[in-house]
Design an enzyme around this catalytic site. Structure first.
Site, short mmCIF file in Angstrom:
data_model
loop_
_atom_site.label_atom_id
_atom_site.label_comp_id
_atom_site.label_asym_id
_atom_site.label_seq_id
_atom_site.Cartn_x
_atom_site.Cartn_y
_atom_site.Cartn_z
N ASP A 176 4.69 0.43 11.87
CA ASP A 176 3.43 -0.13 11.39
C ASP A 176 3.21 -1.57 11.86
O ASP A 176 2.10 -2.08 11.74
CB ASP A 176 3.38 -0.10 9.85
CG ASP A 176 3.34 1.33 9.34
OD1 ASP A 176 3.61 1.54 8.14
OD2 ASP A 176 3.09 2.25 10.15
N ARG A 205 0.89 14.60 12.84
CA ARG A 205 1.43 14.37 11.51
C ARG A 205 1.60 15.67 10.69
O ARG A 205 0.95 15.89 9.69
CB ARG A 205 0.59 13.34 10.77
CG ARG A 205 0.45 12.07 11.62
CD ARG A 205 -0.20 10.95 10.93
NE ARG A 205 0.71 10.33 9.95
CZ ARG A 205 0.34 9.28 9.21
NH1 ARG A 205 -0.88 8.80 9.32
NH2 ARG A 205 1.17 8.77 8.34
N ARG A 243 -8.72 0.04 4.58
CA ARG A 243 -7.82 1.01 3.95
C ARG A 243 -6.49 0.36 3.56
O ARG A 243 -5.87 0.75 2.58
CB ARG A 243 -7.53 2.17 4.92
CG ARG A 243 -8.70 3.08 5.20
CD ARG A 243 -8.24 4.29 5.98
NE ARG A 243 -7.07 4.86 5.33
CZ ARG A 243 -6.13 5.57 5.97
NH1 ARG A 243 -6.22 5.77 7.26
NH2 ARG A 243 -5.11 6.07 5.31
N LYS A 269 0.85 -1.22 0.00
CA LYS A 269 0.00 0.00 0.00
C LYS A 269 0.87 1.25 0.00
O LYS A 269 0.67 2.15 -0.81
CB LYS A 269 -0.88 0.02 1.24
CG LYS A 269 -1.51 1.39 1.53
CD LYS A 269 -2.37 1.42 2.75
CE LYS A 269 -1.66 1.71 4.03
NZ LYS A 269 -1.38 3.14 4.31
N ASN A 270 1.86 1.30 0.90
CA ASN A 270 2.63 2.53 1.09
C ASN A 270 3.64 2.78 -0.02
O ASN A 270 4.22 3.86 -0.10
CB ASN A 270 3.32 2.53 2.45
CG ASN A 270 2.30 2.70 3.57
OD1 ASN A 270 1.15 3.07 3.31
ND2 ASN A 270 2.69 2.40 4.79
N CYS A 276 -4.39 12.44 12.19
CA CYS A 276 -5.27 11.28 12.22
C CYS A 276 -5.13 10.69 13.62
O CYS A 276 -4.46 11.25 14.48
CB CYS A 276 -4.87 10.27 11.15
SG CYS A 276 -3.24 9.59 11.44
C1 EPZ Z 1 4.52 6.87 6.13
O1 EPZ Z 1 3.81 7.94 6.73
C2 EPZ Z 1 3.52 5.72 6.06
N1 EPZ Z 1 2.36 6.11 5.27
C3 EPZ Z 1 3.07 5.33 7.47
O2 EPZ Z 1 2.23 4.19 7.36
C4 EPZ Z 1 4.30 4.95 8.29
O3 EPZ Z 1 3.91 4.64 9.60
C5 EPZ Z 1 5.29 6.13 8.29
O4 EPZ Z 1 5.64 6.47 6.93
C6 EPZ Z 1 6.57 5.81 9.05
O5 EPZ Z 1 7.20 4.70 8.48
C7 EPZ Z 1 2.44 6.11 3.91
O6 EPZ Z 1 3.47 5.83 3.33
C8 EPZ Z 1 1.20 6.48 3.18
P1 EPZ Z 1 6.76 10.13 8.31
P2 EPZ Z 1 4.48 9.43 6.77
O7 EPZ Z 1 6.68 11.40 7.54
O8 EPZ Z 1 5.23 9.68 5.52
C9 EPZ Z 1 6.96 13.39 11.70
C10 EPZ Z 1 0.31 2.89 7.75
O9 EPZ Z 1 -0.21 2.39 8.77
N2 EPZ Z 1 6.94 14.37 10.60
O10 EPZ Z 1 7.96 9.27 8.18
O11 EPZ Z 1 3.41 10.38 7.15
C11 EPZ Z 1 5.60 12.73 11.85
O12 EPZ Z 1 4.76 13.51 12.66
C12 EPZ Z 1 0.86 4.31 7.79
O13 EPZ Z 1 0.43 2.29 6.66
C13 EPZ Z 1 7.16 15.71 10.91
O14 EPZ Z 1 7.37 16.08 12.07
O15 EPZ Z 1 5.48 9.24 7.99
C14 EPZ Z 1 5.92 11.41 12.49
O16 EPZ Z 1 6.04 11.61 13.90
C15 EPZ Z 1 0.70 4.96 9.16
N3 EPZ Z 1 7.13 16.63 9.90
C16 EPZ Z 1 7.31 11.07 11.94
O17 EPZ Z 1 7.82 12.29 11.37
C17 EPZ Z 1 6.91 16.27 8.59
O18 EPZ Z 1 6.91 17.15 7.70
C18 EPZ Z 1 7.28 10.00 10.87
O19 EPZ Z 1 6.47 10.48 9.84
C19 EPZ Z 1 6.68 14.91 8.31
C20 EPZ Z 1 6.70 13.98 9.32
#
Ligand code: EPZ
Length: 457
Positions: free
Chosen positions: A339, A152, A431, A53-54, A147
């Site tokens: 995840d 996020r 989802r 998915k991701n 969410c």
């Molecule tokens: C991706 O989300 C995945 N989603 C998530 O999977 C996964 O848990 C996550 O990466 C971490 O591996 C998709 O790919 C669609 P991040 P993403 O940006 O990109 C902080 C699932 O269950 N952050 O690496 O949103 C954020 O708040 C989902 O399949 C900032 O502070 O994750 C978080 O604490 C859930 N500022 C951390 O980084 C930003 O601009 C990791 O977020 C961006 C992120």
């Protein structure tokens, strides 16, 4: 208020407890799917894992970079994929789906503004910002919002695109990005404060069509980043270093057609491996990438769950009479994936001994604990640490999924619990899991998906 459904002979009686879970819909008198699981069944046979998915969501966003028709294979059938299809269609991409093969014709984009009512439903849709900006010189994408698992933010995405010469403003909840000279972005060095997956993807995609070289330092190293770089390079991009903390992109004028296969879903693979482990079963899990689940396999070995590598793409979970507790800390790849934290916690709830799980990525990713506790798990949460004392058994109960991976945790717990577990909130599960109930039934799980009219007290 969290509604709990007590199912007595198919009649749903609900009582109101607690506070409204984010995104939970209260609808009176409407049907609502639940999974009814009779626990204790030993599984057998084999299961084939779907596309990731991701990765698929990021690759779909990446098609916006292309000036010709391109094709993706092994695309999972998920609510989020259908949502991303709607978003791309709204931008003028002609999308044709034929099973797990999807064709995208982005040659005539008709809009640079993603519809709020679609983007607000899914975080992953924010990945269209970078490619749309790079291809069209402008993009308007609503903030994805938080969410249930955390706030996020998208500050790293915004700052990265600004480094590439974009003017980015946020007005009325919409991110409006424009290339300064109205034409192309300009390559630059970008340092990410934290290795954000989405920010790395947005910036990497934007840089493929920028003028000059872009270097992303402290980049995310997830397999999905490598897959996205592979797809972009197959379209003619020049990306090196994906999968390391330093990615170098040489901008090109345009990208051409390609036909590309999405990697297997490492989180779904882990989910089924854990289902086999918790039910003390021997099952074969096919179409996986073993290197992508290395952290999971290391933890399984640590706790004493046996497995055999059957082939480069399949693994047999071996029946294990008992297993020990362990400690887990979620980290960016190649650390233990966040995840898989909640489904793995269900397994640890029945371990011989204690475990400590530390969630370092998201601020609110322990919502499954309350539901596992209702099933008899002994788990105490202090901040971002969950302390688990293994118990001899779990007991089936009506439980509510609060987010995508919590739904997997509750299903896994229900497979091992004594008696019947009823899991509601399946819109979360749909989802991110492609036909989970059918795949579990294929392994012999005593599980049915049923529609149950709900009524508010
Ligand atoms: C991706 O989300 C995945 N989603 C998530 O999977 C996964 O848990 C996550 O990466 C971490 O591996 C998709 O790919 C669609 P991040 P993403 O940006 O990109 C902080 C699932 O269950 N952050 O690496 O949103 C954020 O708040 C989902 O399949 C900032 O502070 O994750 C978080 O604490 C859930 N500022 C951390 O980084 C930003 O601009 C990791 O977020 C961006 C992120």
């Amino acid at each position: 208020m969290i509604l709990r459904y007590l199912v007595i002979e198919g009649i749903a009686i609900s009582s109101v407890l607690g506070s409204l879970a984010p995104g939970s819909a209260i609808s009176s008198g409407l049907a609502d799917d639940v999974l009814k699981i009779q626990g204790g069944k030993i599984l057998s046979g084999q299961v084939t894992i779907s596309g990731a998915k991701n990765s698929a969501l990021a690759l779909m966003a990446g098609t916006l970079l292309c000036s010709e028709t391109c094709q993706l294979q092994n695309v999972p059938s998920l609510v989020d994929i259908r949502l991303m299809t709607k978003i791309l269609t709204a931008l003028g991409v002609r999308v044709t789906t034929n099973g797990d093969v999807v064709q995208f014709d982005p040659s005539h984009l008709t809009s640079t503004e993603a519809p709020y009512e679609l983007v607000s439903k899914m975080r992953g849709s924010f990945f269209i910002l970078g490619p749309l900006l790079a291809r069209m010189g402008e993009a308007r994408v609503p903030m994805p919002g938080g969410c249930s698992i955390g706030s996020r933010p998208v500050d790293l995405h915004v700052r990265g695109l600004q480094s590439l010469g974009a003017d980015v403003t946020i007005e009325h909840g919409v991110v409006h990005a424009r290339a300064k000279n109205g034409k192309r972005l300009v390559g630059a060095s970008v340092y990410l404060d934290s290795p954000s997956v989405g920010a790395t993807e947005n910036i990497m995609m934007a840089a493929t069509l920028a003028d000059g070289e872009t270097i992303i330092e402290n980049a995310a190293q997830e397999p999905e980043i490598v897959d996205l770089a592979g797809f972009c390079n197959a379209m003619g991009a020049k990306i090196q270093g994906a999968g390391t903390h330093r990615i170098v992109i040489q901008g090109v004028e345009k990208l051409h057609a390609t036909d590309y296969r999405v990697i297997p879903d490492r989180v779904e693979a882990a989910t089924f491996i854990l289902a086999g482990a918790i039910t003390r079963s021997t099952i074969l899990v096919n179409q996986i990438n073993l290197s992508h689940i290395a952290p999971i396999l290391a933890k399984l070995k640590e706790i004493g769950i046996g497995y055999e590598i059957e082939s480069p793409t399949s693994l047999r979970v071996m029946r294990s009479a008992s297993y020990r507790g362990t400690d887990i800390e979620t980290l960016p790849h190649p650390g233990f994936p966040t995840d898989v934290q909640s489904p793995f916690m269900s397994l640890l709830a029945l371990a011989d001994g204690n475990s400590v799980v530390t969630e370092t990525l998201f601020e609110n990713r322990f919502m499954h604990v309350a539901e596992l506790t209702r099933m008899g798990a002994d788990i105490k949460v202090k901040g971002n640490v969950a302390m688990i004392r293994g118990v001899a058994s779990l007991s089936g109960a009506p439980v509510i999924a609060t987010d995508l991976r919590a739904s997997a945790a509750l299903v896994i717990a229900g497979l091992a619990a004594d008696g019947e577990t009823i899991v509601s909130g399946l819109h979360h599960m749909d989802r991110g899991y492609d036909r989970l109930e059918a795949k579990m039934q294929g392994l012999g799980a005593n599980l049915i998906r049923t529609t149950i009219a709900q009524s508010n007290a």
